[in-house]
Motif scaffolding. Structure first.
Motif, PDB file in Angstrom:
ATOM      1  N   ASP A   3      -5.579  -2.622   7.836  1.00  0.00           N
ATOM      2  CA  ASP A   3      -6.113  -2.839   6.494  1.00  0.00           C
ATOM      3  C   ASP A   3      -7.437  -2.117   6.285  1.00  0.00           C
ATOM      4  N   TYR A  11       0.836  -1.202   0.000  1.00  0.00           N
ATOM      5  CA  TYR A  11       0.000   0.000   0.000  1.00  0.00           C
ATOM      6  C   TYR A  11       0.873   1.255   0.000  1.00  0.00           C
ATOM      7  N   GLN A  62      -7.272   2.068   3.105  1.00  0.00           N
ATOM      8  CA  GLN A  62      -6.956   1.661   1.746  1.00  0.00           C
ATOM      9  C   GLN A  62      -6.115   2.738   1.048  1.00  0.00           C
TER      10      GLN A  62
END
Length: 351
Positions: free
Chosen positions: A330, A196, A333
């Motif tokens: 998580d 990410y 995003q």
């Protein structure tokens, strides 16, 4: 508690961590502005001392938290013949509570009951005001307020050496705006996914015309995460993880145009230096511990985390609760972070 008008010598006890030590600086500035004649001594951790040792008008008494009984004996010797007018006991952990017994001061001021633990209130005589849902920076400022110092807006003015600025100039000579990513907290479950980070780093380079710097300490875990980010990126970056000192880190955070970080010391140092920070919050609540000057940029999923992992609203949890569960980060995003990067860019553009 009566107002202290003749404060001559103040002792502050706050050993760690980097972020919280940074929060103490506005307390010192408030005392210096209100009582410029007062002497200030600060019992501080070794790493935190390295970060703040250039702070003018403060005597630092270093305590090595990893030094065992030798450190305790050294501190006892350093304080043996010392007397203070007031103690700001600003750390609630058991070790700090026990060390506070060595400090002789008629006024012993500590945290309020709601923010105490490890029998903290048994080691103090007075408590700061209890203010529900208060950010930690303002919580620390309740200490000077308790002795009659009026302060609303925190001031840091952290010093940075010229040598550190020169080092930064050699590492990032390009004039492009810098996105600094400090990917690791000292609590692993507060960390975001490496892929990410790589995605938002590539976006910054391609879409925002930025250069990306990875920053972090010399530990194996931080080096591993930085390597994972670099490997997952499609664009080149500058990996300085484990290559700088704390003084050089301050200079790099000052040079950066934008910082992305989870709840960590560098996020708070960057905020104190006036650098915008996109803080990543799900394990902790930015309302309490977000980068103070950049709360508007934080990506905060703590409410969702409370509902999912604790089956309640965050307001129902004890203030300061951490939800350090596998997968909690998580909830954030890449598109959430990119959206905040776009907000930063819009605010930065003139007109």
């Amino acid at each position: 508690m009566s107002v202290i008008n003749d404060l001559q010598h103040l002792c502050i006890l706050r050993l760690s961590a980097l972020g919280d030590a940074t929060h103490v600086v506005p307390v010192i500035r408030a005392i210096q502005d209100s009582r410029p004649e007062a002497k200030i001594s600060w019992i501080i951790g070794k790493q935190e001392n390295r970060l703040l040792s250039g702070l003018a008008g403060v005597e630092f008494i270093e305590f090595d938290k990893h030094g065992g009984w030798t450190s305790v004996k050294n501190l006892r010797e350093a304080l043996r013949d010392r007397r203070f007018d007031a103690l700001f006991h600003m750390q609630v952990a058991a070790r700090a509570n026990l060390l506070s017994r060595m400090i002789r001061a008629p006024l012993r001021l500590g945290w309020d009951r709601a923010r105490s633990r490890d029998f903290h209130q048994h080691f103090t005589r007075h408590s700061i005001a209890e203010v529900p849902f208060q950010h930690q920076v303002q919580g620390f400022l309740e200490f000077p307020r308790a002795i009659g110092v009026t302060v609303e807006t925190p001031r840091w003015d952290l010093p940075i050496s010229g040598k550190a600025h020169n080092w930064v100039g050699a590492q990032v000579p390009d004039e492009k705006p810098v996105l600094l990513i400090s990917p690791c907290s000292s609590h692993e479950l507060r960390n975001w996914r490496s892929d990410y980070y790589a995605e938002v780093a590539d976006y910054a380079i391609r879409e925002l015309g930025m250069q990306v710097v990875l920053s972090g300490g010399p530990g194996e875990g931080e080096r591993r995460v930085a390597g994972e980010i670099e490997a997952a990126m499609k664009e080149p970056c500058t990996n300085l993880v484990g290559k700088d000192t704390l003084e050089q880190l301050k200079a790099m955070l000052k040079r950066a145009d934008l910082v992305i970080s989870p709840d960590s010391g560098p996020a708070h140092v960057a905020s104190a230096l006036g650098t915008p920070v996109i803080g990543l919050y799900a394990a902790t609540w930015s309302r309490r511990s977000g980068p103070y000057n950049s709360l508007y940029l934080c990506v905060d999923r703590f409410r969702e985390a409370a509902r999912r992992y604790r089956k309640c609203e965050p307001e129902d949890l004890r203030w300061g609760t951490r939800i350090e569960e596998p997968g909690v980060m998580d909830l954030i995003q890449p598109e959430d972070v990119i959206r905040q990067m776009q907000t930063w860019k819009e605010l930065r553009e003139p007109g």
